[in-house]
Design a protein around this motif. Sequence first.
Motif, PDB file in Angstrom:
ATOM      1  N   ASP A 241      36.152  -4.285 -10.164  1.00  0.00           N
ATOM      2  CA  ASP A 241      36.049  -3.468 -11.382  1.00  0.00           C
ATOM      3  C   ASP A 241      34.752  -2.660 -11.384  1.00  0.00           C
ATOM      4  O   ASP A 241      34.748  -1.475 -11.763  1.00  0.00           O
ATOM      5  N   LYS A 245      34.346   1.558 -11.236  1.00  0.00           N
ATOM      6  CA  LYS A 245      33.528   2.355 -12.161  1.00  0.00           C
ATOM      7  C   LYS A 245      32.554   3.247 -11.399  1.00  0.00           C
ATOM      8  O   LYS A 245      32.363   4.418 -11.742  1.00  0.00           O
ATOM      9  N   SER A 424      25.360  -0.022 -27.446  1.00  0.00           N
ATOM     10  CA  SER A 424      26.801  -0.252 -27.626  1.00  0.00           C
ATOM     11  C   SER A 424      27.563   1.066 -27.677  1.00  0.00           C
ATOM     12  O   SER A 424      28.674   1.173 -27.161  1.00  0.00           O
ATOM     13  N   GLY A 428      30.383   1.862 -24.899  1.00  0.00           N
ATOM     14  CA  GLY A 428      31.656   1.578 -25.547  1.00  0.00           C
ATOM     15  C   GLY A 428      32.851   2.155 -24.811  1.00  0.00           C
ATOM     16  O   GLY A 428      32.730   2.855 -23.802  1.00  0.00           O
ATOM     17  N   ASP A 429      34.037   1.863 -25.334  1.00  0.00           N
ATOM     18  CA  ASP A 429      35.275   2.324 -24.696  1.00  0.00           C
ATOM     19  C   ASP A 429      35.477   3.831 -24.832  1.00  0.00           C
ATOM     20  O   ASP A 429      36.069   4.469 -23.961  1.00  0.00           O
ATOM     21  N   LEU A 430      35.009   4.412 -25.938  1.00  0.00           N
ATOM     22  CA  LEU A 430      35.164   5.843 -26.137  1.00  0.00           C
ATOM     23  C   LEU A 430      34.076   6.614 -25.385  1.00  0.00           C
ATOM     24  O   LEU A 430      32.923   6.175 -25.353  1.00  0.00           O
ATOM     25  N   LYS A 504      30.370   2.709 -33.123  1.00  0.00           N
ATOM     26  CA  LYS A 504      31.291   2.195 -32.116  1.00  0.00           C
ATOM     27  C   LYS A 504      32.645   2.875 -32.213  1.00  0.00           C
ATOM     28  O   LYS A 504      33.423   2.877 -31.265  1.00  0.00           O
TER      29      LYS A 504
END
Length: 507
Positions: A241, A245, A424, A428-430, A504
């Motif tokens: 993983d 990335k 964060s 974060g995911d976004l 977030k």
Amino acid sequence: MNEREKQIRQKLKDDFEHYSSRCLKIRTKAGKVLSFGLNKAQLYIHDRLEEQLSLTGKIRAIILKGRQQGASTYIEGRFYWKVSHRKGVRAFILTHDAEATANLFEMAERYHENCPNLVKPTTGASNAKELAFSKQDSGYKVGTAGNKGVGRSSTIQYFHGSEVAFWPHASEHAKGVMQAIPDDKDTEVILESTANGIGNYFHQQWQQAEAGESEYIAIFVPWFWQDEYRKPLSKDFEATDEEIKLKDIYDLDDEQIMFRRFKITELSADGEDGSNSFKQEYPMTAAEAFLVSGGDTLIQPNVVTKARKTKCFGVGPLKIGVDPARFGNDKTAIIRRRGRAAYGVETYAKRSTMEIAGIVSTIIKEESPDQVAIDVGGLGAGVYDRLIELGQEDVVVAVNFGSSALDSGRYINRRAEMWWEMGSWLAGDLPVMIPDLNSLHSDLCGPQYTHDSNSRKQLESKEAMRKRGVKSPDEADALALTFAEPVRIVEEFDIINTTVGDAKAGY
């Protein structure tokens, strides 16, 4: 010499890239002697130097590089080219140890021995550390940094500091041999090194150049620009993983990932942390190279690199962070953020309270932000008070980095809380976007973190950073201030209350 020969000679004199491939010979890693064609890293260095030369008439550069990328080969070739075509000039190369001195001088001798007669200078006196070109009254000399007085009595036009991070007595050399270089047109000072921790002379000079605080330009060369840094894939190869990335962020292929794996294993001998050693010896970013043993950096370089490459549209309230300079070399930093997009960094050195207040007041009038968060420690208190006097109390928020956190059970103070929220947001995911600036990148990756006896998160103070040779993260502190307070915006049909945690979700 006929007209055609004159034209050929002039082209070789004026164009190093043309000259190097026709007149210089190098020994490859495989032991072959071949013509010197510049690789990708060398071409990048060359272009940056030539750009500075055209703008300023001289070169002052500091190069941060990985292992065996050809920076020294390029600089030695450049200086041999310069000295052999000019009269009355001297090149001096200062290395970190005797073996490196011998290697670089051997390289210069190879250039000289294989140089075509058309452009080969006449050699006068020479020895194991010096080439003298009698007709030009020019010379090329090497020395070792172990001797504090080396080069002090000379006048030097072209200076190459090799592996500067490993120099003993680095500050003494800065006072000595570096002062032998006149501040004139057509002089060149090039300092290069792999990283060797933080706080040393090379790291200090890099920070100043990266922040635009000196006449030096900062040049970084990532390891994956080298075509040879690849390994054939094993039959059972499958990217982890983390590796996936890295492939995405840096556009790496599987053979480059295999090289990375191989080197990490190789560097893990004798209980060493191979992953950290790889980042120092083969950095992907400048921030990675300056690793610190015994400390944990809160925000990782890969996260910052991804945000620098991302482009997204900012939606939500306009929040502005203002971190006023306290003293010394600190700078006042200002940055804007709308949701997932941070932009518009401004920095100011040595400005008074009234000047900074005036700058911020103009921004408020022109951009109509929803919130301006100001660190009121030191100079910031006066800035805040002046803005209140100007009637801007509805938008200005006073933030004291050292005050209690909103969540005092998890964070030791407000600054730690804001930095964790910022971290964060970045990780974060976004996707999020930040200005593509080396100085901001360095600031974000500078502070380390710990936990207190009550397991509360604690960010390294600016004072502690200075003691270990890391500059104040002014631009990153300004960005952290955009996570300081909720913003309450009244719209036509609703009231939206955005909080620190909303970062977030992209607000």
